[in-house]
Write a protein that holds these residues in place. Sequence first.
Motif, PDB file in Angstrom:
ATOM      1  N   ALA A  41       0.825  -1.210   0.000  1.00 35.24           N
ATOM      2  CA  ALA A  41       0.000   0.000   0.000  1.00 35.24           C
ATOM      3  C   ALA A  41       0.860   1.261   0.000  1.00 35.24           C
ATOM      4  CB  ALA A  41      -0.931   0.005   1.208  1.00 35.24           C
ATOM      5  N   GLY A  42       2.136   1.107   0.296  1.00 39.00           N
ATOM      6  CA  GLY A  42       3.043   2.251   0.274  1.00 39.00           C
ATOM      7  C   GLY A  42       3.480   2.673  -1.117  1.00 39.00           C
ATOM      8  N   VAL A  43       3.239   1.835  -2.119  1.00 38.89           N
ATOM      9  CA  VAL A  43       3.619   2.185  -3.494  1.00 38.89           C
ATOM     10  C   VAL A  43       2.796   3.381  -3.958  1.00 38.89           C
ATOM     11  CG1 VAL A  43       3.606   1.418  -5.899  1.00 38.89           C
ATOM     12  CG2 VAL A  43       4.379  -0.141  -4.091  1.00 38.89           C
ATOM     13  N   ARG A  44       3.488   4.420  -4.423  1.00 37.80           N
ATOM     14  CA  ARG A  44       2.821   5.629  -4.885  1.00 37.80           C
ATOM     15  C   ARG A  44       3.125   5.963  -6.337  1.00 37.80           C
ATOM     16  NH1 ARG A  44       0.828   4.884  -0.532  1.00 37.80           N
ATOM     17  NH2 ARG A  44       0.100   6.447   0.997  1.00 37.80           N
ATOM     18  N   VAL A  45       4.154   5.359  -6.904  1.00 37.42           N
ATOM     19  CA  VAL A  45       4.549   5.652  -8.282  1.00 37.42           C
ATOM     20  C   VAL A  45       3.708   4.798  -9.236  1.00 37.42           C
ATOM     21  CG1 VAL A  45       6.479   5.724  -9.910  1.00 37.42           C
ATOM     22  CG2 VAL A  45       6.890   6.095  -7.467  1.00 37.42           C
ATOM     23  N   PRO A  46       3.185   5.370 -10.316  1.00 37.23           N
ATOM     24  CA  PRO A  46       2.458   4.556 -11.306  1.00 37.23           C
ATOM     25  C   PRO A  46       3.325   3.393 -11.789  1.00 37.23           C
ATOM     26  CG  PRO A  46       2.137   6.882 -11.761  1.00 37.23           C
ATOM     27  CD  PRO A  46       3.179   6.797 -10.672  1.00 37.23           C
ATOM     28  N   MET A  47       2.695   2.210 -11.913  1.00 40.21           N
ATOM     29  CA  MET A  47       3.437   0.987 -12.236  1.00 40.21           C
ATOM     30  C   MET A  47       2.835   0.305 -13.460  1.00 40.21           C
ATOM     31  SD  MET A  47       5.702   0.619  -9.635  1.00 40.21           S
ATOM     32  CE  MET A  47       6.123  -1.122  -9.447  1.00 40.21           C
ATOM     33  N   PHE A  48       3.715  -0.288 -14.269  1.00 37.65           N
ATOM     34  CA  PHE A  48       3.296  -1.147 -15.380  1.00 37.65           C
ATOM     35  C   PHE A  48       3.985  -2.486 -15.166  1.00 37.65           C
ATOM     36  CE2 PHE A  48       2.977  -3.047 -19.488  1.00 37.65           C
ATOM     37  CZ  PHE A  48       1.930  -2.422 -20.161  1.00 37.65           C
ATOM     38  N   PHE A  49       3.224  -3.465 -14.666  1.00 37.91           N
ATOM     39  CA  PHE A  49       3.764  -4.795 -14.407  1.00 37.91           C
ATOM     40  C   PHE A  49       3.659  -5.662 -15.660  1.00 37.91           C
ATOM     41  CE2 PHE A  49       2.281  -3.333 -10.217  1.00 37.91           C
ATOM     42  CZ  PHE A  49       3.434  -3.521  -9.466  1.00 37.91           C
ATOM     43  N   VAL A  50       4.642  -6.541 -15.839  1.00 35.18           N
ATOM     44  CA  VAL A  50       4.656  -7.496 -16.944  1.00 35.18           C
ATOM     45  C   VAL A  50       4.973  -8.865 -16.376  1.00 35.18           C
ATOM     46  CG1 VAL A  50       5.611  -8.082 -19.197  1.00 35.18           C
ATOM     47  CG2 VAL A  50       5.518  -5.678 -18.484  1.00 35.18           C
ATOM     48  N   ALA A  51       4.256  -9.898 -16.843  1.00 32.75           N
ATOM     49  CA  ALA A  51       4.478 -11.240 -16.293  1.00 32.75           C
ATOM     50  C   ALA A  51       4.078 -12.316 -17.289  1.00 32.75           C
ATOM     51  CB  ALA A  51       3.679 -11.419 -15.004  1.00 32.75           C
ATOM     52  N   GLY A  52       4.677 -13.482 -17.126  1.00 34.92           N
ATOM     53  CA  GLY A  52       4.222 -14.689 -17.786  1.00 34.92           C
ATOM     54  C   GLY A  52       3.292 -15.425 -16.839  1.00 34.92           C
ATOM     55  N   SER A  53       2.236 -16.015 -17.375  1.00 28.43           N
ATOM     56  CA  SER A  53       1.214 -16.613 -16.510  1.00 28.43           C
ATOM     57  C   SER A  53       1.660 -17.906 -15.840  1.00 28.43           C
ATOM     58  CB  SER A  53      -0.066 -16.879 -17.312  1.00 28.43           C
ATOM     59  OG  SER A  53       0.130 -17.918 -18.259  1.00 28.43           O
ATOM     60  N   ASP A  84       4.984 -18.234 -14.635  1.00 25.48           N
ATOM     61  CA  ASP A  84       6.285 -17.883 -14.055  1.00 25.48           C
ATOM     62  C   ASP A  84       6.541 -18.749 -12.817  1.00 25.48           C
ATOM     63  OD1 ASP A  84       8.458 -16.697 -12.718  1.00 25.48           O
ATOM     64  OD2 ASP A  84       7.910 -14.695 -13.389  1.00 25.48           O
ATOM     65  N   ASP A  85       7.567 -19.588 -12.874  1.00 20.23           N
ATOM     66  CA  ASP A  85       7.858 -20.468 -11.741  1.00 20.23           C
ATOM     67  C   ASP A  85       9.040 -19.974 -10.901  1.00 20.23           C
ATOM     68  OD1 ASP A  85      10.021 -21.063 -13.360  1.00 20.23           O
ATOM     69  OD2 ASP A  85       9.423 -23.139 -13.777  1.00 20.23           O
ATOM     70  N   VAL A  86       9.457 -18.731 -11.137  1.00 18.93           N
ATOM     71  CA  VAL A  86      10.506 -18.107 -10.330  1.00 18.93           C
ATOM     72  C   VAL A  86       9.898 -17.052  -9.409  1.00 18.93           C
ATOM     73  CG1 VAL A  86      12.624 -16.735 -10.375  1.00 18.93           C
ATOM     74  CG2 VAL A  86      12.287 -18.549 -12.060  1.00 18.93           C
ATOM     75  N   SER A  87       9.208 -16.093  -9.988  1.00 18.76           N
ATOM     76  CA  SER A  87       8.556 -15.052  -9.192  1.00 18.76           C
ATOM     77  C   SER A  87       7.130 -15.406  -8.818  1.00 18.76           C
ATOM     78  CB  SER A  87       8.557 -13.725  -9.969  1.00 18.76           C
ATOM     79  OG  SER A  87       9.869 -13.257 -10.155  1.00 18.76           O
ATOM     80  N   GLY A  88       6.577 -16.413  -9.480  1.00 17.35           N
ATOM     81  CA  GLY A  88       5.179 -16.761  -9.252  1.00 17.35           C
ATOM     82  C   GLY A  88       4.260 -15.814 -10.015  1.00 17.35           C
ATOM     83  N   TYR A  89       3.060 -16.295 -10.301  1.00 15.75           N
ATOM     84  CA  TYR A  89       2.114 -15.430 -11.008  1.00 15.75           C
ATOM     85  C   TYR A  89       0.939 -15.060 -10.107  1.00 15.75           C
ATOM     86  CZ  TYR A  89      -1.130 -13.527 -14.411  1.00 15.75           C
ATOM     87  OH  TYR A  89      -1.999 -12.692 -15.060  1.00 15.75           O
ATOM     88  N   GLU A  90       0.002 -16.000  -9.845  1.00 13.29           N
ATOM     89  CA  GLU A  90      -1.178 -15.667  -9.044  1.00 13.29           C
ATOM     90  C   GLU A  90      -0.790 -15.159  -7.663  1.00 13.29           C
ATOM     91  OE1 GLU A  90      -4.174 -15.390  -9.913  1.00 13.29           O
ATOM     92  OE2 GLU A  90      -4.197 -16.329 -11.885  1.00 13.29           O
ATOM     93  N   LYS A  91       0.135 -15.849  -7.004  1.00  9.27           N
ATOM     94  CA  LYS A  91       0.561 -15.452  -5.662  1.00  9.27           C
ATOM     95  C   LYS A  91       1.834 -14.604  -5.696  1.00  9.27           C
ATOM     96  CE  LYS A  91      -1.555 -19.459  -3.416  1.00  9.27           C
ATOM     97  NZ  LYS A  91      -1.335 -20.638  -2.528  1.00  9.27           N
ATOM     98  N   GLY A  92       2.279 -14.292  -6.909  1.00  8.67           N
ATOM     99  CA  GLY A  92       3.485 -13.503  -7.068  1.00  8.67           C
ATOM    100  C   GLY A  92       3.201 -12.155  -7.692  1.00  8.67           C
ATOM    101  N   VAL A  93       3.445 -12.046  -9.008  1.00  6.28           N
ATOM    102  CA  VAL A  93       3.313 -10.754  -9.686  1.00  6.28           C
ATOM    103  C   VAL A  93       1.887 -10.225  -9.624  1.00  6.28           C
ATOM    104  CG1 VAL A  93       3.704  -9.504 -11.834  1.00  6.28           C
ATOM    105  CG2 VAL A  93       5.207 -11.413 -11.233  1.00  6.28           C
ATOM    106  N   ARG A  94       0.911 -11.103  -9.856  1.00  7.62           N
ATOM    107  CA  ARG A  94      -0.483 -10.635  -9.810  1.00  7.62           C
ATOM    108  C   ARG A  94      -0.852 -10.143  -8.408  1.00  7.62           C
ATOM    109  NH1 ARG A  94      -5.255 -10.335 -11.903  1.00  7.62           N
ATOM    110  NH2 ARG A  94      -4.566 -10.971 -13.953  1.00  7.62           N
TER     111      ARG A  94
END
Length: 436
Positions: free
Chosen positions: A282-294, A296-306
């Motif tokens: 919730a501390g993020v204030r800068v506009p963000m554009f996230f990119v991910a593979g659905s 992703d077994d390194v960063s995770g997708y549903e419980k990770g980037v998403r």
Amino acid sequence: MRKLVGILILGLMMSGTASATDNRVDGLRPDAPELAASGKYAIGVRTLQFVNKGQTDILKVEADKPLPIYDRPLTVEVWYPSDGAVRGGKYDNVYLRDGKTQVTLYGQAARDAVPENAEAPYPLILISHGYPGNRFLLSHLAENLASKGYVVASIDHTDSMYHDKAAFGSTLVNRPLDQKFMLEEMDRLGKDPNSFLNGLVNADDTGLIGYSMGAYGSVITAGGGVTKAATELSWGAPAGTLERMMAGSEKHKALLDDRFKAIVSIAPWGMTYGFWDAEGLAGVRVPMFFVAGSVDDVSGYEKGVRAIFENTVNADRYLLTFENANHNAAAPIPAPAESWKPVDNLDFVPFEHYADAVWDTLRMNNITQHFVTAYFDNHLKADDSMQSYLAIIETANDGVFALEKDGTPKPEHNYWKGFQNRTAKGLRLEYRSKAN
């Protein structure tokens, strides 16, 4: 004998395919979306050396002893619009994933070319690679953005490179610190009469592109403080050295900088390991554009980037998803020809570090160039026309491509702007506005 001949033919075919790419970073497929193409400027490139003095030497930290201090060296590649330079150049002695093999890459930037001085300085974009990586891993994006009127600085993160990979704790602590330091240094050089960047760079309008651990750093830089548990991991940063990035701490607040106006975060690592929670994000204030593979077994997708995307509730943000792509979605250069061969110090072929099993790397690069151009032009250059490339139907597969013979859209046409028919399959772009 037939089997042997078949193997030899296959080997020749693979060798020809690899060498045919000529290790280029600037490829453009015929089906690339509209904004993927290079811009109007020729490109110059220079290598700069920096030293961030008085930093904690994470590699030498010992329990119950004072924190060791050192001067942290950083090499940075800087791309910029050039005055009449001939397009075309090379990058020599670039390490591959094995940390031993060095290769030559080819692109559009001319070494040490004269800068193109515009009426106003160009916005700044910093690039932060993964662990391990190097400053050339996203050089396709650097060249592309420089050709469109940006100064781009890509950092070699000490202790995180292919040839100097060291304890993970150094990356955890230093990644956001390196990003802030390079913002300061590029701002300084933009005002230094003795620097070629004098009057060329506007650090008050800065973008950041991070990949994997670089994206981890980008979340912290954007305001996402880490959890207390993350600072206490036995395999993480030693002796509480990550506490300065902890959510709510004064040291983390001091790290934030309003010169960062927009951030592209590709496959940010850390959520699945407990580095953030809803409160910290919730501390993020800068506009963000996230990119991910659905997948992703390194960063995770549903419980990770998403999960990061959904919990950065106080920032406007996008999430571009490549369906069935893994961790390499959208970031690395096409695999250099030399990476196709097995090496003796890795249990995988280096090719796998750059490539995806489903998506063509060049295709992903072109799509990323398209969206990053629209995003940064909108946020860093106040070009409102770029919103039309972002305000699109969420799931590309649901789009209808329907044009008249003269190219005008029919009423039912809602295909992604800038994409040719059938070329946006497997993509999804979601948007969330910040909480009021």
